[in-house]
Enzyme design. Structure first.
Site, short mmCIF file in Angstrom:
data_model
loop_
_atom_site.label_atom_id
_atom_site.label_comp_id
_atom_site.label_asym_id
_atom_site.label_seq_id
_atom_site.Cartn_x
_atom_site.Cartn_y
_atom_site.Cartn_z
N LYS A 1 32.94 -12.41 67.89
CA LYS A 1 33.04 -11.60 66.66
C LYS A 1 34.27 -12.00 65.86
O LYS A 1 34.20 -12.21 64.65
CB LYS A 1 33.12 -10.12 67.02
N ASN A 2 35.41 -12.09 66.54
CA ASN A 2 36.66 -12.34 65.82
C ASN A 2 36.77 -13.75 65.26
O ASN A 2 37.69 -14.02 64.48
CB ASN A 2 37.86 -12.04 66.73
N CYS B 1 39.45 0.03 63.64
CA CYS B 1 39.80 0.81 64.82
C CYS B 1 41.12 1.53 64.61
O CYS B 1 42.07 0.97 64.05
CB CYS B 1 39.95 -0.10 66.04
N ARG C 1 48.72 -0.59 61.65
CA ARG C 1 48.12 -1.85 61.23
C ARG C 1 48.23 -2.13 59.73
O ARG C 1 47.23 -2.20 59.01
CB ARG C 1 46.65 -1.90 61.67
N GLN D 1 52.23 -8.38 55.80
CA GLN D 1 52.45 -9.82 56.07
C GLN D 1 51.45 -10.68 55.28
O GLN D 1 51.78 -11.76 54.81
CB GLN D 1 52.33 -10.13 57.56
N ASP E 1 43.24 -7.28 73.50
CA ASP E 1 41.83 -6.89 73.49
C ASP E 1 41.22 -6.82 74.90
O ASP E 1 40.06 -6.42 75.05
CB ASP E 1 41.01 -7.85 72.62
N ILE F 1 51.51 -5.25 71.44
CA ILE F 1 50.94 -5.66 70.14
C ILE F 1 50.67 -4.45 69.24
O ILE F 1 51.01 -4.45 68.06
CB ILE F 1 49.63 -6.46 70.33
N ARG G 1 29.97 -2.21 67.35
CA ARG G 1 30.68 -3.06 66.38
C ARG G 1 30.99 -4.43 66.98
O ARG G 1 31.17 -5.39 66.24
CB ARG G 1 31.99 -2.40 65.96
C1 UD1 Z 1 43.06 -9.31 65.35
C2 UD1 Z 1 41.77 -9.03 66.08
C3 UD1 Z 1 41.93 -7.86 67.05
C4 UD1 Z 1 43.13 -8.12 67.96
C5 UD1 Z 1 44.38 -8.47 67.17
C6 UD1 Z 1 45.55 -8.90 68.07
C7 UD1 Z 1 40.07 -9.73 64.49
C8 UD1 Z 1 38.98 -9.34 63.57
N1 UD1 Z 1 40.74 -8.74 65.10
O1 UD1 Z 1 43.37 -8.15 64.59
O2 UD1 Z 1 40.73 -7.72 67.79
O3 UD1 Z 1 43.38 -6.94 68.73
O4 UD1 Z 1 44.10 -9.58 66.29
O5 UD1 Z 1 45.19 -9.98 68.87
O6 UD1 Z 1 40.32 -10.90 64.71
N2 UD1 Z 1 50.86 -6.38 61.55
C9 UD1 Z 1 51.75 -5.92 60.58
N3 UD1 Z 1 51.61 -6.37 59.30
C10 UD1 Z 1 50.61 -7.20 58.93
C11 UD1 Z 1 49.71 -7.68 59.92
C12 UD1 Z 1 49.87 -7.24 61.22
O7 UD1 Z 1 52.66 -5.14 60.88
O8 UD1 Z 1 50.52 -7.55 57.74
C13 UD1 Z 1 51.01 -5.92 62.95
C14 UD1 Z 1 49.84 -5.06 63.40
O9 UD1 Z 1 50.02 -3.72 63.03
C15 UD1 Z 1 49.88 -5.29 64.89
C16 UD1 Z 1 50.33 -6.75 65.02
O10 UD1 Z 1 50.97 -7.06 63.80
O11 UD1 Z 1 50.81 -4.45 65.48
C17 UD1 Z 1 49.23 -7.75 65.28
O12 UD1 Z 1 48.19 -7.58 64.35
P1 UD1 Z 1 47.19 -8.76 63.91
O13 UD1 Z 1 47.40 -9.92 64.81
O14 UD1 Z 1 47.32 -8.96 62.45
O15 UD1 Z 1 45.80 -8.10 64.24
P2 UD1 Z 1 44.46 -8.22 63.42
O16 UD1 Z 1 44.37 -9.54 62.75
O17 UD1 Z 1 44.26 -7.00 62.62
#
Ligand code: UD1
Length: 419
Positions: A22-23, A116, A121, A125, A306, A328, A398
């Site tokens: 999915k990801n 979720c 989140r 960034q 995950d 994370i 999902r």
């Molecule tokens: C993706 C995955 C999710 C997985 C996560 C971490 C998909 C669709 N989802 O989510 O299943 O659990 O990676 O491996 O691929 N953060 C910020 N600011 C930002 C972006 C992120 O503070 O602009 C923080 C988030 O709140 C979190 C951490 O960085 O604490 C990691 O998030 P991120 O790697 O971006 O997760 P996703 O891409 O949303």
């Protein structure tokens, strides 16, 4: 709302065919925005999140179809840059259309995401990185409005933390930018490698794939291609956990052991016999009770967040106690109270959980809270004595393709109850 009724206490044995990730599928579908000619993506899992993104892409004027594990998209008809709240609210990954839309169309208006409830989140960034490429961004009334005059300009992006979605978004923007973009502290998850590989097939120039520094030389346009989605490492690990928690033996096929080595090592530490084939993995628990294993979630190639809930579920019935640190996401222990209702002994302090293994879990009505947490409840139910009702399984739908058919195929007594 659908529920699962699960009768626990049966050892699971057999083979599970793993779906495309999915990801990985989600960013690959977002990347179709970038091409001038048609793209075919195969091995696409049939999931609610994929359907949501396909709808969102269709709303941009792109000609897109999704059938039989295949997505076909022709972005030459792209005529709109608006991603509405109604579609974005159910899935955080919708934000992935921001980078490619901006690169291809010069403008994007995308709702701030939902998804979720596993922490705040933010997307700061993503926005900061796009600004480094010359985008002007306003956040107003729940929408991100991004614009650029002409093409984005290559630049230097340094992420403050490792972000999977942020890396994907900026990578998709940088491939069509004017000049060279260096992305530092980039995420190295296999799904990013998959996206980079498809972009290269489309004509993008990317160095440093699989490392934490990606160097992208922008090109003027990209072409379509045919590309197969990488295997789902989280689905793979989730089914292997089903063997570990029930003392059974499960072979996952159409997958790749190299994608989840950190998880396989933990299963071995539990006492499972893990055999790695070229495109399959077998986990044999040989009827034994697993040994408790401690771990800390970290960016790839370390232990994935995950898989935290699923391995915690196995720890609840293991011999001894374990410490699990979630680094994370700040709110990813929502499965703990539910597992406790089934007799698990777990103490949470901040981002650490201490699990003391009990000999048996017992059935109880429980509620799914997020995607991976839901699978941990299914695992607990498979091991528990009696009949467990897992409510709110729309979360599972999902992200896990054909879950009840796959589990029934390895001997689970699971039934979907639709209301
Ligand atoms: C993706 C995955 C999710 C997985 C996560 C971490 C998909 C669709 N989802 O989510 O299943 O659990 O990676 O491996 O691929 N953060 C910020 N600011 C930002 C972006 C992120 O503070 O602009 C923080 C988030 O709140 C979190 C951490 O960085 O604490 C990691 O998030 P991120 O790697 O971006 O997760 P996703 O891409 O949303």
């Amino acid at each position: 709302m659908d529920k699962f009724l699960i009768q626990g206490g049966h050892r699971l044995n057999g083979e599970v065919r793993i779906s495309g990730a999915k990801n990985a599928a989600l960013p690959l579908i977002a990347a179709t925005i970038l091409a001038n000619t048609p793209i075919t993506i195969t091995n696409v899992p049939n999931l609610k999140d994929v359907n949501t993104l396909v709808k969102l892409i269709a709303g941009l004027g792109i000609t897109i179809s999704y059938d039989d594990s295949q997505v076909q998209a022709d972005a030459s008809t792209l005529n709109n840059q608006f991603a509405p709240y109604e579609l974005v609210k159910t899935m955080r990954a919708s934000i992935l259309v921001l980078g490619p839309l901006l690169a291809r169309y010069g403008e994007a208006k995308v709702s701030l995401p939902g998804g979720c409830a596993i922490g705040s989140r933010p997307v700061d960034q993503h926005l900061k990185a796009l600004e480094a490429l010359g985008a002007s961004i306003e956040v107003e009334n729940g929408y991100v409005h991004a614009k650029v005059d002409g093409r984005l300009k290559g630049g230097e992006v340094i992420f403050d933390m490792v972000t999977v979605g942020g890396t994907e978004n900026i990578l998709m923007a940088a491939v069509l930018a004017d000049g060279i973009t260096t992305i530092r502290n980039a995420a190295r998850e296999p799904e990013i490698t998959d996206l980079a590989n498809m972009l290269v097939k489309m004509g993008a120039l990317i160095d440093g794939i699989d490392t934490d520094t990606l160097v992208v030389t922008g090109v003027e346009n990209l072409q379509g291609c045919e590309y197969a989605v990488v295997a789902d490492r989280i689905e793979t690990g989730s089914y292997l956990a089903a063997a570990a928690i029930t003392g059974g033996c499960i072979r996952t096929t159409h997958t790749d052991p190299a994608l989840l080595e950190s998880v396989l090592e933990k299963f071995e530490e539990m006492g499972a016999e893990v055999t790695r084939g070229e495109n399959w993995i077998e986990l044999d628990m040989q009827g034994k009770r697993p040994k408790a294993v401690s771990f800390r979630t970290l960016p790839h190639p370390e232990f994935p967040t995950d898989m935290q809930a699923q391995v915690m579920a196995v720890n609840t019935i293991a011999r001894g106690f374990s410490t699990i640190s979630e680094t994370i996401f700040e709110n990813r222990f929502m499965h703990v109270p539910e597992l406790s209702r089934m007799g698990a002994n777990i103490q949470v302090e901040g981002n650490d959980a201490v699990v003391t293994g009990v000999e048996k879990l017992s059935a109880a009505p429980v509620m799914a809270t997020d995607l991976r947490a839901s699978f941990s409840l299914v695992l607990a139910a498979l091991a528990a004595e009696g009949e467990t009702l897992v409510d709110r399984i729309y979360h599972i739908d999902r992200g896990y393709e054909n879950i009840e058919a796959k589990l029934q195929g390895i001997g689970a007594k699971i039934q979907r109850i639709s209301e």
